[in-house]
Design a protein around this motif. Structure first.
Motif, PDB file in Angstrom:
ATOM      1  N   THR A   1      18.685  61.307 -20.153  1.00  0.00           N
ATOM      2  CA  THR A   1      17.089  60.911 -19.905  1.00  0.00           C
ATOM      3  C   THR A   1      16.491  62.302 -20.664  1.00  0.00           C
ATOM      4  OG1 THR A   1      16.937  62.500 -17.993  1.00  0.00           O
ATOM      5  CG2 THR A   1      17.489  60.109 -17.624  1.00  0.00           C
ATOM      6  N   LEU A   2      16.995  62.994 -21.173  1.00  0.00           N
ATOM      7  CA  LEU A   2      16.167  63.968 -21.988  1.00  0.00           C
ATOM      8  C   LEU A   2      15.920  63.748 -23.390  1.00  0.00           C
ATOM      9  CD1 LEU A   2      18.258  67.445 -20.903  1.00  0.00           C
ATOM     10  CD2 LEU A   2      15.985  66.238 -19.845  1.00  0.00           C
ATOM     11  N   VAL A   3      16.606  62.926 -24.035  1.00  0.00           N
ATOM     12  CA  VAL A   3      16.248  62.608 -25.449  1.00  0.00           C
ATOM     13  C   VAL A   3      16.322  61.043 -25.457  1.00  0.00           C
ATOM     14  CG1 VAL A   3      17.593  64.634 -26.305  1.00  0.00           C
ATOM     15  CG2 VAL A   3      18.837  62.478 -25.978  1.00  0.00           C
ATOM     16  N   PRO A   4      15.912  60.361 -26.344  1.00  0.00           N
ATOM     17  CA  PRO A   4      15.856  58.977 -26.865  1.00  0.00           C
ATOM     18  C   PRO A   4      17.292  58.441 -26.973  1.00  0.00           C
ATOM     19  CG  PRO A   4      14.734  60.158 -28.418  1.00  0.00           C
ATOM     20  CD  PRO A   4      14.991  60.988 -27.786  1.00  0.00           C
TER      21      PRO A   4
ATOM     22  N   LYS B   1      10.383  63.138 -31.400  1.00  0.00           N
ATOM     23  CA  LYS B   1      10.400  61.718 -30.660  1.00  0.00           C
ATOM     24  C   LYS B   1      11.435  60.880 -31.052  1.00  0.00           C
ATOM     25  CE  LYS B   1       6.195  61.889 -28.746  1.00  0.00           C
ATOM     26  NZ  LYS B   1       5.881  61.771 -27.161  1.00  0.00           N
TER      27      LYS B   1
ATOM     28  N   TYR C   1       9.898  71.690 -25.544  1.00  0.00           N
ATOM     29  CA  TYR C   1      11.044  70.645 -25.503  1.00  0.00           C
ATOM     30  C   TYR C   1      12.151  70.969 -26.002  1.00  0.00           C
ATOM     31  CZ  TYR C   1      12.745  65.815 -26.086  1.00  0.00           C
ATOM     32  OH  TYR C   1      13.625  64.877 -26.261  1.00  0.00           O
TER      33      TYR C   1
ATOM     34  N   LYS D   1      13.843  69.054 -18.290  1.00  0.00           N
ATOM     35  CA  LYS D   1      13.284  67.902 -17.678  1.00  0.00           C
ATOM     36  C   LYS D   1      11.787  68.062 -17.742  1.00  0.00           C
ATOM     37  CE  LYS D   1      17.012  65.737 -14.843  1.00  0.00           C
ATOM     38  NZ  LYS D   1      17.550  65.409 -13.580  1.00  0.00           N
TER      39      LYS D   1
ATOM     40  N   ALA E   1      10.364  68.028 -21.195  1.00  0.00           N
ATOM     41  CA  ALA E   1      10.507  66.765 -21.627  1.00  0.00           C
ATOM     42  C   ALA E   1       9.413  65.719 -21.317  1.00  0.00           C
ATOM     43  CB  ALA E   1      12.125  66.163 -21.440  1.00  0.00           C
ATOM     44  N   SER E   2       9.047  65.927 -20.096  1.00  0.00           N
ATOM     45  CA  SER E   2       7.922  65.228 -19.342  1.00  0.00           C
ATOM     46  C   SER E   2       6.929  65.433 -20.141  1.00  0.00           C
ATOM     47  CB  SER E   2       7.795  65.466 -18.015  1.00  0.00           C
ATOM     48  OG  SER E   2       7.193  64.843 -17.405  1.00  0.00           O
TER      49      SER E   2
ATOM     50  N   VAL F   1       9.287  61.906 -23.928  1.00  0.00           N
ATOM     51  CA  VAL F   1      10.557  61.605 -24.594  1.00  0.00           C
ATOM     52  C   VAL F   1      10.295  60.473 -25.503  1.00  0.00           C
ATOM     53  CG1 VAL F   1      13.101  61.044 -24.244  1.00  0.00           C
ATOM     54  CG2 VAL F   1      11.973  62.934 -22.924  1.00  0.00           C
TER      55      VAL F   1
END
Length: 356
Positions: A87-90, A142, A258, A315, A318-319, A323
């Motif tokens: 969930t930390l990266v696309p 991104k 990030y 996290k 990232a928020s 992300v």
């Protein structure tokens, strides 16, 4: 000593007069025993078909490269495909024919051909590389943030180079190279059994050996190394490079936090060291890892890593940054073939101009 508060540390290291690097040194041993042979990676030798180890002679003996910077990066990056780290990266997947390739598995990361020739994403990445060149890493963060962590070189397009922020290697000291020999014996004598025609010329005999129809000895080949000294893994996070990510000022603060969070997650992860056949390493139980912040004046400050805390910090960062979106894109076969055709045409010799 209490565990490091990564959020507080981030505030400190991202200031202009912050430390130069975060360094981790870990000591490893062969899984079999300390006397077990391990097999380093092989590289092309001077003679065709002759591979070799990367072993250097220094004052205190021979040093063998056990895992390169590039290999270590490729072992850390897939961490971001699974579990909490995903969930930390696309998560970007490229559909290439019947295969689906996660960008995190692409050998050249954001600069890989498999993503350069996709519908729309390739042009977005080109723009992102040019933006980094001009001092703004937000667009690339991104799409492919791990390309900022582990580095990339868009050598076939924009020529933009992204230096590795996190680099790790494994080396073994005081090594003694070994050799080994083997003998392949076929299941039966195919010629005597009338199943294969006999041969006398060397090229025909070689073909029989290569196909497994004939005895094939292998003498004096690479047999690994015995390590008399230590096996050390060293990872260095360049905080200087991290602070250089643009844009400057508060506009770039979120992207720097990030990327720092992603680097921390990768660096603190207790990854297995099953490097290749014959090279399974484990922690040295007699020597604890050393973690240090290294300042520009050379002074060092001990830190205590905490992987779960690193994930929590990542996290949060990232928020705050946001992300990038997960996406699935298709490899553009026509664009790739057009690029190949253009390259072939450019290589064609041009006719000489007629003399006046």
């Amino acid at each position: 000593m209490s565990k490091t508060n990564w959020s507080s540390l981030a505030e400190r290291i991202l200031t202009p007069d912050g430390p130069a690097a975060l360094v981790c040194r870990q000591w490893l041993v062969p899984a079999g025993s300390r006397e077990s042979a391990i097999f380093p990676p092989t590289f092309a030798g001077e003679a065709a078909g002759k591979s070799k180890y990367n072993i250097d002679e220094i004052k205190n003996g021979k040093v063998a490269l056990i895992d390169s910077v590039g290999s270590q990066a490729n072992r850390m990056e897939p961490l971001f495909k699974d579990g909490d780290c995903a969930t930390l990266v696309p998560q970007i997947v490229i559909e290439a024919g019947e295969r689906k390739i996660n960008l995190l598995d692409a050998g050249h990361r954001a600069a890989d051909a498999v993503v350069r020739y996709t519908d729309k994403l390739g042009s977005d990445l080109k723009s992102a590389f040019l933006a980094v060149r001009d001092g703004d890493a937000r667009a690339l963060a991104k799409i492919a943030p791990t390309s900022l962590v582990f580095g990339a070189w868009d050598s076939r397009d924009t020529q933009v180079k992204l230096p590795r922020l996190l680099a790790a290697t494994i080396q073994a000291f005081e090594v003694e190279p070994l050799t080994r020999s083997a003998q392949y014996n076929p299941a039966l004598d195919y010629v005597d059994a009338g199943l294969i025609d006999g041969a006398e010329e060397k090229k025909n005999l070689d073909a029989l050996s290569e196909l497994g129809f004939r005895h094939a000895p292998a003498a004096g080949t690479l047999g690994g190394v015995i390590v008399r000294g230590e096996i050390k893994r060293e990872a260095i996070l360049s905080i200087v490079g991290l602070r250089a990510l643009g844009p400057t000022g508060k506009d770039g603060e979120n992207v720097r936090r990030y990327i720092f969070g992603l680097a921390l997650v990768a660096m603190t992860h207790d990854c297995p060291h099953d490097l290749r056949q014959g090279c399974l390493l484990v922690r040295n139980p007699d020597r604890a890892p050393v973690w240090e912040l290294v300042c520009h004046d050379g002074t060092r400050e001990a830190v205590v890593p905490d992987h779960s805390a690193a994930i929590a910090f990542a996290k949060e960062a990232a928020s705050a940054f946001g992300v990038g979106k997960n996406m699935t894109v298709k490899f553009d076969r026509r664009a790739a073939n057009e690029a190949v055709a253009e390259k072939v045409e450019a290589k064609k010799p041009r006719g000489k101009k007629a003399s006046p």
